[in-house]
Design a protein around this motif. Structure first.
Motif, PDB file in Angstrom:
ATOM      1  N   GLY A 108      11.376 -18.451 -16.003  1.00  0.00           N
ATOM      2  CA  GLY A 108      11.826 -17.313 -16.017  1.00  0.00           C
ATOM      3  C   GLY A 108      13.295 -17.677 -16.040  1.00  0.00           C
ATOM      4  N   LYS A 109      13.773 -16.649 -14.605  1.00  0.00           N
ATOM      5  CA  LYS A 109      15.127 -16.526 -14.877  1.00  0.00           C
ATOM      6  C   LYS A 109      16.013 -18.080 -14.360  1.00  0.00           C
ATOM      7  CE  LYS A 109      15.342 -15.101  -9.947  1.00  0.00           C
ATOM      8  NZ  LYS A 109      15.864 -14.541  -8.760  1.00  0.00           N
ATOM      9  N   GLY A 110      15.596 -19.392 -13.766  1.00  0.00           N
ATOM     10  CA  GLY A 110      15.951 -19.961 -14.274  1.00  0.00           C
ATOM     11  C   GLY A 110      16.163 -20.831 -15.357  1.00  0.00           C
ATOM     12  N   GLY A 111      15.763 -20.464 -16.155  1.00  0.00           N
ATOM     13  CA  GLY A 111      15.997 -20.580 -17.896  1.00  0.00           C
ATOM     14  C   GLY A 111      15.111 -21.668 -18.100  1.00  0.00           C
ATOM     15  N   VAL A 112      15.083 -22.352 -19.429  1.00  0.00           N
ATOM     16  CA  VAL A 112      14.431 -23.562 -20.600  1.00  0.00           C
ATOM     17  C   VAL A 112      14.280 -24.045 -19.989  1.00  0.00           C
ATOM     18  CG1 VAL A 112      13.765 -24.642 -22.092  1.00  0.00           C
ATOM     19  CG2 VAL A 112      13.527 -21.878 -22.525  1.00  0.00           C
ATOM     20  N   SER A 113      13.534 -25.723 -19.057  1.00  0.00           N
ATOM     21  CA  SER A 113      14.311 -27.098 -18.946  1.00  0.00           C
ATOM     22  C   SER A 113      13.378 -27.888 -19.727  1.00  0.00           C
ATOM     23  CB  SER A 113      13.753 -27.024 -17.578  1.00  0.00           C
ATOM     24  OG  SER A 113      12.276 -27.264 -17.401  1.00  0.00           O
ATOM     25  N   ARG A 114      13.558 -29.460 -19.223  1.00  0.00           N
ATOM     26  CA  ARG A 114      13.191 -30.148 -19.773  1.00  0.00           C
ATOM     27  C   ARG A 114      11.487 -30.688 -20.058  1.00  0.00           C
ATOM     28  NH1 ARG A 114      15.312 -36.353 -16.442  1.00  0.00           N
ATOM     29  NH2 ARG A 114      14.512 -35.142 -14.410  1.00  0.00           N
ATOM     30  N   PHE A 115      10.724 -29.984 -18.571  1.00  0.00           N
ATOM     31  CA  PHE A 115       9.493 -29.757 -17.924  1.00  0.00           C
ATOM     32  C   PHE A 115       9.255 -28.689 -19.135  1.00  0.00           C
ATOM     33  CE2 PHE A 115      12.169 -30.450 -14.213  1.00  0.00           C
ATOM     34  CZ  PHE A 115      11.602 -32.337 -14.316  1.00  0.00           C
ATOM     35  N   ASP A 116       7.529 -28.936 -19.330  1.00  0.00           N
ATOM     36  CA  ASP A 116       6.885 -28.408 -20.001  1.00  0.00           C
ATOM     37  C   ASP A 116       6.983 -26.567 -19.429  1.00  0.00           C
ATOM     38  OD1 ASP A 116       6.247 -30.242 -21.424  1.00  0.00           O
ATOM     39  OD2 ASP A 116       4.515 -30.462 -20.412  1.00  0.00           O
ATOM     40  N   PHE A 117       6.755 -26.535 -17.634  1.00  0.00           N
ATOM     41  CA  PHE A 117       6.702 -25.049 -17.579  1.00  0.00           C
ATOM     42  C   PHE A 117       7.679 -24.961 -16.502  1.00  0.00           C
ATOM     43  CE2 PHE A 117       2.289 -26.670 -18.487  1.00  0.00           C
ATOM     44  CZ  PHE A 117       2.130 -26.008 -20.089  1.00  0.00           C
ATOM     45  N   GLY A 118       8.355 -23.330 -16.226  1.00  0.00           N
ATOM     46  CA  GLY A 118       8.565 -23.774 -14.784  1.00  0.00           C
ATOM     47  C   GLY A 118       7.675 -23.469 -13.733  1.00  0.00           C
ATOM     48  N   VAL A 135       3.328 -17.545 -22.276  1.00  0.00           N
ATOM     49  CA  VAL A 135       4.826 -17.099 -23.828  1.00  0.00           C
ATOM     50  C   VAL A 135       5.703 -17.856 -23.778  1.00  0.00           C
ATOM     51  CG1 VAL A 135       6.036 -15.487 -25.182  1.00  0.00           C
ATOM     52  CG2 VAL A 135       3.977 -15.100 -24.151  1.00  0.00           C
ATOM     53  N   ARG A 136       5.415 -18.582 -25.410  1.00  0.00           N
ATOM     54  CA  ARG A 136       7.259 -20.126 -25.207  1.00  0.00           C
ATOM     55  C   ARG A 136       8.159 -18.267 -24.964  1.00  0.00           C
ATOM     56  NH1 ARG A 136       7.100 -24.158 -22.251  1.00  0.00           N
ATOM     57  NH2 ARG A 136       4.648 -25.064 -22.650  1.00  0.00           N
ATOM     58  N   PRO A 137       9.508 -18.480 -24.133  1.00  0.00           N
ATOM     59  CA  PRO A 137      10.553 -18.358 -24.614  1.00  0.00           C
ATOM     60  C   PRO A 137      11.026 -18.450 -25.490  1.00  0.00           C
ATOM     61  CG  PRO A 137      10.979 -19.723 -22.772  1.00  0.00           C
ATOM     62  CD  PRO A 137       9.375 -19.321 -23.455  1.00  0.00           C
ATOM     63  N   GLY A 138      11.932 -17.779 -26.420  1.00  0.00           N
ATOM     64  CA  GLY A 138      13.155 -17.641 -27.366  1.00  0.00           C
ATOM     65  C   GLY A 138      12.316 -17.563 -28.986  1.00  0.00           C
ATOM     66  N   LEU A 139      10.374 -17.123 -28.740  1.00  0.00           N
ATOM     67  CA  LEU A 139      10.755 -17.479 -30.244  1.00  0.00           C
ATOM     68  C   LEU A 139       9.733 -15.196 -29.740  1.00  0.00           C
ATOM     69  CD1 LEU A 139       8.652 -20.482 -30.655  1.00  0.00           C
ATOM     70  CD2 LEU A 139      10.507 -19.454 -31.779  1.00  0.00           C
ATOM     71  N   ARG A 140      10.539 -14.884 -30.293  1.00  0.00           N
ATOM     72  CA  ARG A 140      10.240 -13.065 -29.854  1.00  0.00           C
ATOM     73  C   ARG A 140       9.823 -12.766 -31.498  1.00  0.00           C
ATOM     74  NH1 ARG A 140      12.987  -9.598 -26.444  1.00  0.00           N
ATOM     75  NH2 ARG A 140      14.878 -10.862 -25.343  1.00  0.00           N
ATOM     76  N   PRO A 141       8.668 -11.977 -30.924  1.00  0.00           N
ATOM     77  CA  PRO A 141       8.120 -11.894 -32.401  1.00  0.00           C
ATOM     78  C   PRO A 141       8.808 -10.524 -32.853  1.00  0.00           C
ATOM     79  CG  PRO A 141       7.574 -10.291 -30.675  1.00  0.00           C
ATOM     80  CD  PRO A 141       7.763 -11.869 -30.176  1.00  0.00           C
ATOM     81  N   HIS A 279      -4.521 -28.112 -21.354  1.00  0.00           N
ATOM     82  CA  HIS A 279      -2.929 -28.097 -21.270  1.00  0.00           C
ATOM     83  C   HIS A 279      -2.247 -28.532 -21.735  1.00  0.00           C
ATOM     84  CE1 HIS A 279      -0.051 -29.216 -18.182  1.00  0.00           C
ATOM     85  NE2 HIS A 279      -0.558 -28.831 -17.432  1.00  0.00           N
ATOM     86  N   THR A 280      -2.654 -29.223 -22.178  1.00  0.00           N
ATOM     87  CA  THR A 280      -2.079 -29.686 -23.682  1.00  0.00           C
ATOM     88  C   THR A 280      -1.438 -28.779 -24.788  1.00  0.00           C
ATOM     89  OG1 THR A 280      -3.194 -32.211 -23.102  1.00  0.00           O
ATOM     90  CG2 THR A 280      -2.257 -31.526 -25.313  1.00  0.00           C
ATOM     91  N   VAL A 281      -2.731 -28.516 -25.100  1.00  0.00           N
ATOM     92  CA  VAL A 281      -2.130 -27.309 -26.172  1.00  0.00           C
ATOM     93  C   VAL A 281      -0.748 -26.149 -25.916  1.00  0.00           C
ATOM     94  CG1 VAL A 281      -3.410 -25.141 -27.224  1.00  0.00           C
ATOM     95  CG2 VAL A 281      -4.419 -27.096 -27.165  1.00  0.00           C
ATOM     96  N   MET A 282      -1.272 -25.602 -24.370  1.00  0.00           N
ATOM     97  CA  MET A 282      -0.275 -25.270 -23.852  1.00  0.00           C
ATOM     98  C   MET A 282       0.896 -25.807 -23.414  1.00  0.00           C
ATOM     99  SD  MET A 282      -1.913 -23.302 -20.330  1.00  0.00           S
ATOM    100  CE  MET A 282      -2.233 -24.282 -19.042  1.00  0.00           C
ATOM    101  N   SER A 283       0.868 -27.378 -23.299  1.00  0.00           N
ATOM    102  CA  SER A 283       2.473 -27.609 -23.080  1.00  0.00           C
ATOM    103  C   SER A 283       3.442 -27.424 -24.499  1.00  0.00           C
ATOM    104  CB  SER A 283       2.190 -28.879 -22.358  1.00  0.00           C
ATOM    105  OG  SER A 283       1.710 -29.124 -21.084  1.00  0.00           O
ATOM    106  N   HIS A 284       2.552 -27.976 -25.735  1.00  0.00           N
ATOM    107  CA  HIS A 284       2.999 -28.682 -26.667  1.00  0.00           C
ATOM    108  C   HIS A 284       2.967 -27.161 -27.656  1.00  0.00           C
ATOM    109  CE1 HIS A 284       3.458 -32.559 -25.666  1.00  0.00           C
ATOM    110  NE2 HIS A 284       2.028 -32.411 -25.091  1.00  0.00           N
ATOM    111  N   SER A 285       2.374 -26.222 -27.923  1.00  0.00           N
ATOM    112  CA  SER A 285       2.248 -25.142 -28.625  1.00  0.00           C
ATOM    113  C   SER A 285       3.874 -24.228 -28.102  1.00  0.00           C
ATOM    114  CB  SER A 285       1.410 -24.340 -28.462  1.00  0.00           C
ATOM    115  OG  SER A 285       1.326 -22.807 -29.650  1.00  0.00           O
TER     116      SER A 285
END
Length: 325
Positions: A108-118, A135-141, A279-285
């Motif tokens: 969210g507004k905290g921004g992207v971090s080294r963790f898989d999710f906020g 949705v992974r941010p930074g990859l707009r359709p 969980h792995t797919v969500m974390s890495h896709s």
């Protein structure tokens, strides 16, 4: 259609807004209502009443602008501003409004971090008990206004869970020009040891994999025939060591727009809310992942009561859609 009420939690950041196009896309296909929600956090020890009221007015104006844009697409939409802790208020809103899908970004507004999710995203998919798209941010359709899922990859593992997901995804996208890829990954059995395996053991493993491969091909062909009604369905079977990695790398290679899968695979234990593969797919896709959840009412009540995830029992298998048998 699988969804009637779609929740779109927003924190006012451009990152969170990247989920809007996905919510609009699904609402337009399923005829669902979109619920815009903002949780206003407050400092209980020191808060200026004037600033609090001004902020609330700004938030309502912000949601109203978004609601007007969405309603122009002939989609029913509501907007709400509540106060409290984000994850808790979002889950409470889901309970009150009978939300069946949450659409949100990994951060969210905290921004992207080294963790898989906020932190809020982590709490939502692990504690809401609802289906969700992350949705992974930074990859707009390419086109936010007229986005569509032209190609969807559905993860299949031979379980009733994955068959139910395939039926739901097909129902959601039927009548559109799209392709559904039914992917099943046959895992090569691991034989961890200090010494290499013998020729006999290698041959046994190859026989086991070949047997599963033949059965998997027949299974996917049957499911594809059942689902082909107004959409293109392509079965795809692969053999690999790492199932989760193969799912998200294949999705990227195939140029799909969305990965759809069940929160529970055939290996998910009784103490897991989501399976390891999911969980792995969500974390890495890098692609958006639509996760179908089918927790029973007793399990949802346990989540609402704040029961530890380890105490939540694994759901019974969903009943197959008779229309697709």
């Amino acid at each position: 259609m699988p969804f009637k009420h779609i929740l779109l939690p927003l924190d006012g950041s451009s990152i969170a807004e990247e989920a809007i196009a996905h919510a609009v896309m699904l609402a337009r296909n399923s005829g669902a209502k979109i619920h815009l929600l903002h949780v206003q956090m407050s400092d209980e020890q020191s808060i200026d009443p004037v600033d609090w009221r001004l902020r609330r007015v700004e938030l309502r104006s912000y949601l109203n602008r978004l609601a007007e844009r969405i309603s122009e697409k002939e989609i029913a939409v509501t907007q709400s501003v509540v106060e409290g802790r984000p994850a808790e208020q979002i889950v409470e809103y889901c309970d009150e409004m009978d939300i069946d899908l949450i659409v949100f970004t990994a951060y969210g507004k905290g921004g992207v971090s080294r963790f898989d999710f906020g932190s809020t995203a982590q709490k939502l998919f692990s504690g809401s008990g609802r289906s969700f798209i992350i949705v992974r941010p930074g990859l707009r359709p390419p086109n936010q206004e007229n986005m569509s899922y032209r190609r969807i990859l559905v993860s299949m593992d031979g379980s009733s869970h994955s068959e139910w997901v395939a039926c739901q995804a097909a129902s959601m996208m039927r009548g559109q020009e799209m392709e559904m890829i039914l992917l099943q990954v046959i895992a090569v059995p691991e034989m961890p040891r200090r010494m290499p395996i013998t020729r006999e053991e290698h041959a046994t493993r190859e026989k086991f994999v070949e047997c599963n491969r033949r059965a998997g091909e027949a299974y996917l062909e049957e499911i594809a025939r059942q689902l082909e009604n107004g959409i293109k369905v392509r079965p795809l079977l692969l053999v690999a060591q790492n199932v989760a990695e193969t799912i998200y790398t294949t999705a990227a290679d195939e140029g799909v727009n969305l990965i759809a899968m069940s929160a529970h695979d055939w290996q998910t234990g009784e103490q897991q809310v989501t399976g390891t593969i999911c969980h792995t797919v969500m974390s890495h896709s890098d692609l958006p992942v639509l996760v179908f959840q089918n927790l029973q009412e007793s399990q949802l009540q346990a989540l609402r009561a704040g029961t530890d995830a380890s105490q939540i029992r694994h759901p019974t298998l969903p009943v197959r859609n008779e229309a697709h048998r």
